[in-house]
Design a protein around this motif. Sequence first.
Motif, PDB file in Angstrom:
ATOM      1  N   CYS A   1      -6.545   1.209 -22.437  1.00  0.00           N
ATOM      2  CA  CYS A   1      -5.921   1.654 -21.281  1.00  0.00           C
ATOM      3  C   CYS A   1      -4.999   0.759 -20.801  1.00  0.00           C
TER       4      CYS A   1
ATOM      5  N   GLY B   1     -12.931   2.499 -22.850  1.00  0.00           N
ATOM      6  CA  GLY B   1     -11.327   3.393 -22.390  1.00  0.00           C
ATOM      7  C   GLY B   1     -10.155   2.478 -21.427  1.00  0.00           C
ATOM      8  N   CYS B   2     -11.249   2.049 -20.694  1.00  0.00           N
ATOM      9  CA  CYS B   2      -9.850   1.016 -19.453  1.00  0.00           C
ATOM     10  C   CYS B   2      -9.533  -0.252 -20.437  1.00  0.00           C
TER      11      CYS B   2
ATOM     12  N   TRP C   1      -2.853  -2.657 -24.068  1.00  0.00           N
ATOM     13  CA  TRP C   1      -1.233  -2.583 -24.848  1.00  0.00           C
ATOM     14  C   TRP C   1      -0.358  -3.484 -23.316  1.00  0.00           C
TER      15      TRP C   1
ATOM     16  N   CYS D   1      -8.918  -5.970 -16.849  1.00  0.00           N
ATOM     17  CA  CYS D   1      -7.594  -4.836 -16.396  1.00  0.00           C
ATOM     18  C   CYS D   1      -7.010  -4.842 -15.528  1.00  0.00           C
TER      19      CYS D   1
END
Length: 110
Positions: free
Chosen positions: A16, A12-13, A19, A89
């Motif tokens: 998110c 999920g990280c 992109w 991230c």
Amino acid sequence: MRHLAYLGVLAGCLVCALWLEPVLKVNVLRRWRRLLLTLLPVVVVFVLWDLAAIAAGHWTFDPEQTTGVLFPGGLPLDEVLFFVVVPVCAVLGFEAVRAVLGRPAGDGDE
């Protein structure tokens, strides 16, 4: 499925944050050597820290929420991936802010 909970959060990280690479053209993954040099000390320090905490009995992992793949010293694969995914991230986010503000990366290749 609970054994994939940790991996699910990490996925999920990444979803998110990844992109930002193509949309804002932050070029973090394109400059993979720079990213590797950023990740290496983080991974080494925190793996050693976790291993020390595990050995001292201060830190444990719920085997029902991890894959069960363990490195020597009892460190789960999921935790090592955490030390890679979260910094990636963070770097993507930092570079996205830099790109939106129009600030140069300071490496002379832009």
